[in-house]
Design an enzyme around this catalytic site. Sequence first.
Site, PDB file in Angstrom:
ATOM      1  CD  GLN A   1      -1.083  -0.011   3.513  1.00 25.54           C
ATOM      2  OE1 GLN A   1      -1.592  -1.149   4.096  1.00 25.54           O
ATOM      3  NE2 GLN A   1      -1.503   0.838   4.413  1.00 25.54           N
TER       4      GLN A   1
ATOM      5  CB  CYS B   1      -4.387  -1.224   5.644  1.00 28.17           C
ATOM      6  SG  CYS B   1      -5.684  -0.320   6.791  1.00 28.17           S
TER       7      CYS B   1
ATOM      8  CG  HIS C   1      -2.602  -2.648   9.257  1.00 27.93           C
ATOM      9  ND1 HIS C   1      -2.764  -1.871   8.350  1.00 27.93           N
ATOM     10  CD2 HIS C   1      -2.209  -3.820   9.174  1.00 27.93           C
ATOM     11  CE1 HIS C   1      -1.775  -2.595   7.438  1.00 27.93           C
ATOM     12  NE2 HIS C   1      -1.675  -3.772   7.785  1.00 27.93           N
TER      13      HIS C   1
ATOM     14  CG  ASN D   1       0.856  -6.314   6.720  1.00 32.47           C
ATOM     15  OD1 ASN D   1      -0.274  -5.488   6.487  1.00 32.47           O
ATOM     16  ND2 ASN D   1       1.782  -5.875   7.416  1.00 32.47           N
TER      17      ASN D   1
END
Length: 466
Positions: A87, A93, A387, A408
């Site tokens: 990102q 996110c 997040h 992630n």
Amino acid sequence: MSESSTTPTILTTTTTTTTPTTTPTTTPSDYLAISTTSGWSDKSPTPIQSALSRNSVASLGLDSTVVNDNPYLFNNCLDYGLPITNQKSSGRCWLFATCNLIRMVGYTTLKEKYGKIANFELSQSYLYFWDKLERYHRSLRYYVQISKTTDTQKDRYLYQLYQDPLGDGGQWDMAKEIVKKYGVVPREVFPDSHHAKSSREMNKILTRQLTSDFATLDSTDTDVIESAITIMTNRVFKMLVGFLGQPPKKFTWTFKGGTDLIHTLRDITPTDFVDTLNFKPDDWVSVIHDPRREHPYNKYYSVKYLGNVYNRHVGWLNLDIARVNELAKKSIDQKHPVWFGCDVGAEWDRTTGVQHPGIIDTAGVTGLNTCQDKESRLKTFTSLPNHAMLITGYHQDDDKITRWKVENSWGKTSGTDGFLLMTKEWMDQYVFQILVQKSLLNSDEKAALGETPYDIEPWDPLGTLA
């Protein structure tokens, strides 16, 4: 003989008046001064204090046994070999997690027809464009709505609206409505612009325009409010085209499938592409773990003045943490990844990506002395969802899950090849929200979804945007 004369002795008693000894009043500042001069400042720094001044707490306090005891091995894992996303310097996110969820769900459908697709990734920037536009429009609507209210907390609602109204964060319900209305496209069709990867400058300019439009609405006659909002929204659309690019109404996608065959999908709309991926946004529901006693479990809640496409606010079902764990496991068992929101920076080793309570001995290194549980941390904004990522697997020993695999969106160099590892204990303490299919809920939980939601104020810690 002679006669002698004597003077009698007079004894004199002297009385001494003694003033009672009193302890002088000590002010807090005096106390600190006395304390530092009477002992604190005379002691030499300990070896750990000397080391701390030159090193991070994380490097000094890392308990390497936690890392050693939690290898990146999982006996139930969704591993399709899809590329790790990044990102960059943006707060997208939640959109990256959404795109990663959709592509993983759609991967099986595409693979059956075309084989393994190389470098398959969806455009996060495409959803980002439409969320910015819808968020801008919704903020104008919220401003008009709040300005007309007689609520005693009107000023606080306005203050909340002024605080970063066009930031990058978001919630699942907001992503869902964007996907339903605008669809998705492959990353090659709508790649990241400079401002998508580094959004601070764009957001600052858009916010200046929005607050100026608020002021304009204050002096706009009621009968032309709608026209004014249309003009404002059209202007911002043009600004977003400059910042992010022109989103396509239709697109052609050429890609490499199995056995290196080249395939092309022609003149497909973004909403048709969602159908092609066999992703159904309304099949998914947001579940939270809010341990605050004023928010009972098995109830549905929504955050006032938090939304984008519709005047319908972000909401979720509150369940206890054991049920959250159970639903996450069931989702993985059914080959569905779990979109989730957490306090990502709490108690973790940045190098390996292992997350576990106590992995960093902050108390031993700094003297930190805390007594807060998850409820207390949430109430004081000490810990909150900041997040969003994907759970893509778990490891189970003796019928008990010990750790979860996490995909992630910080690039392949983050954690271990782009993945994090959270232990069961970390999940219980720092995960606040998951996304699962409605079919996994029991009858009582499904019934709660249809009830009138309990309102949560927009400044609530769970109203923060991941």
